[in-house]
Design an enzyme around this catalytic site. Structure first.
Site, PDB file in Angstrom:
ATOM      1  N   HIS A  29       0.888  -1.302  -0.078  1.00 39.40           N
ATOM      2  CA  HIS A  29       0.042  -0.132   0.018  1.00 39.40           C
ATOM      3  C   HIS A  29       0.990   1.217  -0.046  1.00 39.40           C
ATOM      4  CE1 HIS A  29      -3.218   2.800   0.954  1.00 39.40           C
ATOM      5  NE2 HIS A  29      -4.112   1.798   0.745  1.00 39.40           N
ATOM      6  N   ASP A  69      -7.755  -5.493   0.974  1.00 40.70           N
ATOM      7  CA  ASP A  69      -8.137  -6.592  -0.061  1.00 40.70           C
ATOM      8  C   ASP A  69      -7.800  -8.108   0.152  1.00 40.70           C
ATOM      9  OD1 ASP A  69      -9.360  -4.880  -1.538  1.00 40.70           O
ATOM     10  OD2 ASP A  69      -7.579  -4.070  -2.476  1.00 40.70           O
TER      11      ASP A  69
END
Ligand code: COA
Length: 384
Positions: free
Chosen positions: A266, A321
């Site tokens: 991320h 996710d």
């Protein structure tokens, strides 16, 4: 400023007071409230109003907003007919983008954005916000039936946002435990500072495009596998890995081929995403309640461990996710609908940012570092 930073990493694109991330500590807050507290105590409806208005609503404000959402769940017959013409092999995110863009044609009224009081009509902004958030779940659930050749299930006004979505999707009374899990998933996915899809909202919103176009553009950005589309890829990856014993070999092979491990990494977090922790706990607890196990979860834990051992030094850890897909698949939801569920939730954050952008609008028009040819004279065709 002329320095070019690929992906605008670290470049502030706006000022915002909607949400905040501390990527080193792994903290996420909406309007100052930690995501863990909202997940434990709030509802999607309440969290949405918090994101939109800035404060936790009173009981009356919440009831009023809840009623507005319920009143706006239905979509016109013509939208349903249009959806029936779409190919059933198409991806739900493309369907959702199409249907949301079409809402603008069926529910016109963007004169406030182009009139003299552009951006100042709070009633118009709120009204559009309610209409879009209320209908996102309706459209996603309708598609599940339409693509099977069935009539969609009409929405109900006696159910919460999460309950109604599950009811419309499955055509049966939602299990209270699963409804609460869906509610928490919607809260967790509702907002996340200036990610790619939210940036798209700012850019498109800044041109005073209609909110339907703005949200349609955001759905497009979210669909990509580097953004929201990763949740579907994670599940496909785990199925491909096959078992926990094969996790290390799989990760090594992917990294050797310079491929990414889906659901890892991320831009903002340099530790495990706090939402991934909550989702992992929820799927573990759901399996305990069901008294069963899911080999995909065991494989996921092994892949996460193998990937972390090899990538933690680059600040790469599990993101939101990584565990959401296993949870949704345990709820019987098809994998290609995962990102569309993400979009249902994120519409709240997108519209909060749309409103914030309009309140202090200036059209986005960045510059570039030109790397092309210097000025030169045109060469006629017969001289080339
Ligand atoms: N698998 C393998 N390596 C990864 C990785 C992943 N999922 N995510 C990042 N890395 C590596 C990069 O290759 C890079 O290595 P390098 O420095 O040797 O070149 C390093 O970690 C830094 O990553 P970078 O690509 O600069 O991060 P970014 O901020 O530009 O990209 C993502 C962020 C999310 C796009 C990226 O982590 C990714 O592609 N993840 C997989 C897709 C995904 O899960 N997306 C959902 C995000 S919520």
């Amino acid at each position: 400023m002329s320095e070019y930073l690929p992906g605008l990493a670290g470049v502030p694109a706006t000022k915002s007071n909607i949400s905040d991330i501390d990527g080193d500590k792994g903290l996420l807050s909406y309007r100052g409230y930690p995501i863990e507290q909202l997940a434990a105590n709030s509802s999607f409806e309440e969290t949405t109003l918090l994101l939109l208005d800035g404060e936790l609503p009173t009981r009356d404000q919440l009831r009023n907003f809840d009623e507005q959402l319920k009143e706006n769940r239905r979509v016109k017959y013509n939208i349903r007919e249009l959806m029936k013409t779409l190919p059933i092999t198409g991806h739900p995110m493309e369907m959702l983008q199409t249907a949301v863009a079409c809402l603008g044609m069926f529910y016109p009224g963007n004169e406030c954005l182009t009139g003299s009081d552009a951006c100042e009509d709070l009633f118009y902004i709120h009204n559009m916000t309610v209409k879009i958030i209320a209908r996102m779940g309706t459209i996603v659930a309708m598609w599940e039936h339409i693509r099977r050749g069935d009539d969609p299930v009409p929405p109900r006004k006696d159910l919460s946002h999460a309950e109604n979505f599950l009811y419309m999707l499955n055509e049966k009374e939602p299990d209270p435990i699963l409804a609460r899990i869906m509610d928490v998933c919607l809260i967790l996915h509702a907002e996340h500072t200036i990610n790619a899809s939210t940036f798209s909202v700012l850019v498109n919103g800044s041109t005073l495009a209609s909110p339907y176009s703005v949200i349609s553009s955001a759905i497009s950005a979210l669909s990509g596998p580097l953004h929201g589309g990763a949740n579907q890829r994670v599940l496909e990856m785990l199925e491909q890995v096959g078992s926990p014993a094969k996790a290390e070999e799989y990760v090594d092979k992917k990294l050797a081929n310079k491929e990414v491990i889906w659901g890892m990494g991320h831009r903002e977090y340099k530790t495990k995403d706090p939402r991934a922790k909550i989702l992992q706990k929820m799927v573990t607890e759901l399996l305990e309640k069901k008294g069963g196990s899911n080999p995909l979860l065991e494989t996921a834990i092994a892949v996460e461990k193998a990937a972390e051992e090899r990538l933690a030094h680059k600040g790469v850890y599990a993101n939101v996710d990584f565990y959401s897909g296993i949870l949704y698949s345990e709820m019987g939801i098809p994998a290609d609908q995962f990102t569309a569920i993400f979009a249902i939730a994120r519409s709240a954050g997108w519209l909060a940012h749309w409103r914030e952008q309009l309140a202090d609008n200036r059209i986005f028009r960045p510059t570039q570092v030109y790397t092309g040819k210097p000025l030169r004279d045109y060469v006629p065709l017969d001289k080339r």
